[in-house]
Design a protein around this motif. Structure first.
Motif, PDB file in Angstrom:
ATOM      1  N   TYR A  13     -40.827   3.624-122.619  1.00 52.20           N
ATOM      2  CA  TYR A  13     -40.701   3.002-121.053  1.00 52.20           C
ATOM      3  C   TYR A  13     -41.498   2.275-121.313  1.00 52.20           C
ATOM      4  N   ARG A  15     -40.895  -0.759-123.130  1.00 59.94           N
ATOM      5  CA  ARG A  15     -40.160  -1.202-123.470  1.00 59.94           C
ATOM      6  C   ARG A  15     -39.293  -1.442-123.403  1.00 59.94           C
ATOM      7  N   VAL A  16     -38.099  -0.854-122.265  1.00 59.09           N
ATOM      8  CA  VAL A  16     -37.220  -0.378-121.416  1.00 59.09           C
ATOM      9  C   VAL A  16     -37.826  -1.140-120.197  1.00 59.09           C
ATOM     10  N   GLU A  19     -37.648  -4.888-120.305  1.00 60.78           N
ATOM     11  CA  GLU A  19     -36.871  -5.588-120.524  1.00 60.78           C
ATOM     12  C   GLU A  19     -36.041  -6.124-118.836  1.00 60.78           C
ATOM     13  N   ILE A  33     -35.292   4.811-115.074  1.00 65.02           N
ATOM     14  CA  ILE A  33     -36.346   4.559-116.383  1.00 65.02           C
ATOM     15  C   ILE A  33     -35.970   6.279-117.752  1.00 65.02           C
ATOM     16  N   ALA A  36     -32.311   5.241-118.521  1.00 64.09           N
ATOM     17  CA  ALA A  36     -32.831   4.655-119.729  1.00 64.09           C
ATOM     18  C   ALA A  36     -33.642   4.823-121.234  1.00 64.09           C
ATOM     19  N   CYS A  37     -34.302   5.714-121.227  1.00 63.13           N
ATOM     20  CA  CYS A  37     -35.013   6.593-122.181  1.00 63.13           C
ATOM     21  C   CYS A  37     -34.386   7.846-122.801  1.00 63.13           C
TER      22      CYS A  37
ATOM     23  N   VAL B 175     -33.194   1.293-129.228  1.00 62.16           N
ATOM     24  CA  VAL B 175     -32.297   1.461-128.171  1.00 62.16           C
ATOM     25  C   VAL B 175     -32.230   2.588-128.051  1.00 62.16           C
TER      26      VAL B 175
END
Lengths: 215, 215
Positions: A13, A15-16, A19, A33, A36-37, B175
């Motif tokens: 989490y 990390r995203v 970004e 979130i 994205a994960c 990713v």
DNA sequence: TAGATTGTTAATCGATTAACAATC
DNA sequence: TAGATTGTTAATCGATTAACAATC
């Protein structure tokens, strides 16, 4: 005690949303979130509970605040020192990857049995001979070891690291290490992972494939 | 459907009993496998059920027979072909490791964007340019892809591999890949693993540390 | 306000372990 | 036989998801 799965997801989490922060966003909803994960929004909300960070029903979570709260859990307030043993292709790949990336989690020493590597700097990290392992680990206060040595050497190196004070090991060698109960070991076994992928490629990913098989 | 955890453990069991076979042993008890793999004997017995192999209360499991039964599940009766994309340090480490190790699971091609690598043989595997990816994957019938490319390139490469027929991915790029439901993805995220080890090194391995945290 | 999202509990789900009759 | 181990079910355990009142 937070589970190992939750810790891994918090890291993801962070990390995203980092970004997102780089794209100048200030707030984020759990479902963003989650998407994205590759997890559910409920999972995200539940994982964020132990961080103590509160979101708002109207705007979601404040990104800088959330990063700080997650870091409050994941990062040592001091600095955590890491040593890597075995500077083959795999060891060098890891050194290259971590080059100055995490200020709170730094690789401070590398070790290799190969005399031609000893004394050199590899990706900015000094390489020592394995006979200096215990000394350097103790002097530097290394707490985490990365094992990228051949399988036959792994147990002896693990014993020596633990004897010198290491309490966590990231083990790439394909052997089940025997360690005292206070030491945490995580095995990244590429051969096993590849066999698993091959099996599920053949037999169908299955319905449960929403979930990320993150190792 | 056998769970991913069980598949991983079967792979591990096969490895340790293969070592026993090399020492000319013929039989093994569940508690011996359990000890060598860091799991409980009950777990071993349960995992072995789907293989169909039966042990004997007096002598345990016949090692060659058990290896064959496990292989009957893990290995494709044909041959399963693997391609690796990204021949940096990590890619080369994996190529070196798998050099002629698994007859039923072979790396048949490597790909890299770097023109200086294209056309060369690396650890016995031919390296192609990424523009040839779809063609080679289709022609060779590759089913499994290993992604050792930078994060920014991973999704595009994954899409291309999947478009060419790949149904399983072992992803080292940090990713979360978006893939269709029939594709199995396993993520080996070194950064997340290291953060997890660092966390539990600091906070104590915990009681649950009997269990191997195998990824 | 109305509507979406939050924090958090209760229900669900799946995997692990304990238990034990059957077996050698 | 006696004792240890097997195959397999039932009980346990832990983690995920659904649900919903509170909130903005």
């Amino acid at each position: 005690m937070i589970s190992d799965k939750t810790i891994g997801r918090l890291s993801l989490y962070r990390r995203v949303i980092s970004e997102m922060l780089a794209e100048a966003r200030t707030h984020v909803y759990s479902h963003e979130i989650a998407k994205a994960c590759g997890v559910t929004p409920a999972q995200v909300r539940r994982d964020l509970m132990p961080t103590g960070h509160l979101g708002s029903p109207s705007r979601g979570y404040n990104i800088p605040g959330l990063i700080q709260s997650i870091s409050g859990i994941l990062d040592d307030p001091e600095q955590e020192k890491v040593a890597i043993v075995g500077v083959g292709n795999l060891g060098r790949a890891i050194l290259a990857y971590f080059m100055g990336r995490r200020p709170n989690l730094t690789i401070v020493a590398a070790f290799d049995a190969d005399a031609s590597k000893v004394g050199r700097m590899i990706h900015g990290i000094r390489c020592y001979g394995t006979e200096q392992l215990a000394d350097v680990v103790r002097k530097e206060g290394v707490e985490v070891g990365i094992l990228t040595v051949p399988a036959r050497a792994a147990q002896a190196i693990a014993d020596e690291l633990i004897g010198a004070g290491v309490r966590g090991l990231l083990n790439f060698a394909p052997v089940a290490l025997r360690v005292p109960p206070h030491v945490y070991v995580e095995d990244l076994d590429v051969a096993i992972s590849l066999e698993r992928v091959a099996y599920f490629a053949r037999h169908g990913a299955g319905t449960r494939r929403q979930e990320r098989a993150m190792r």
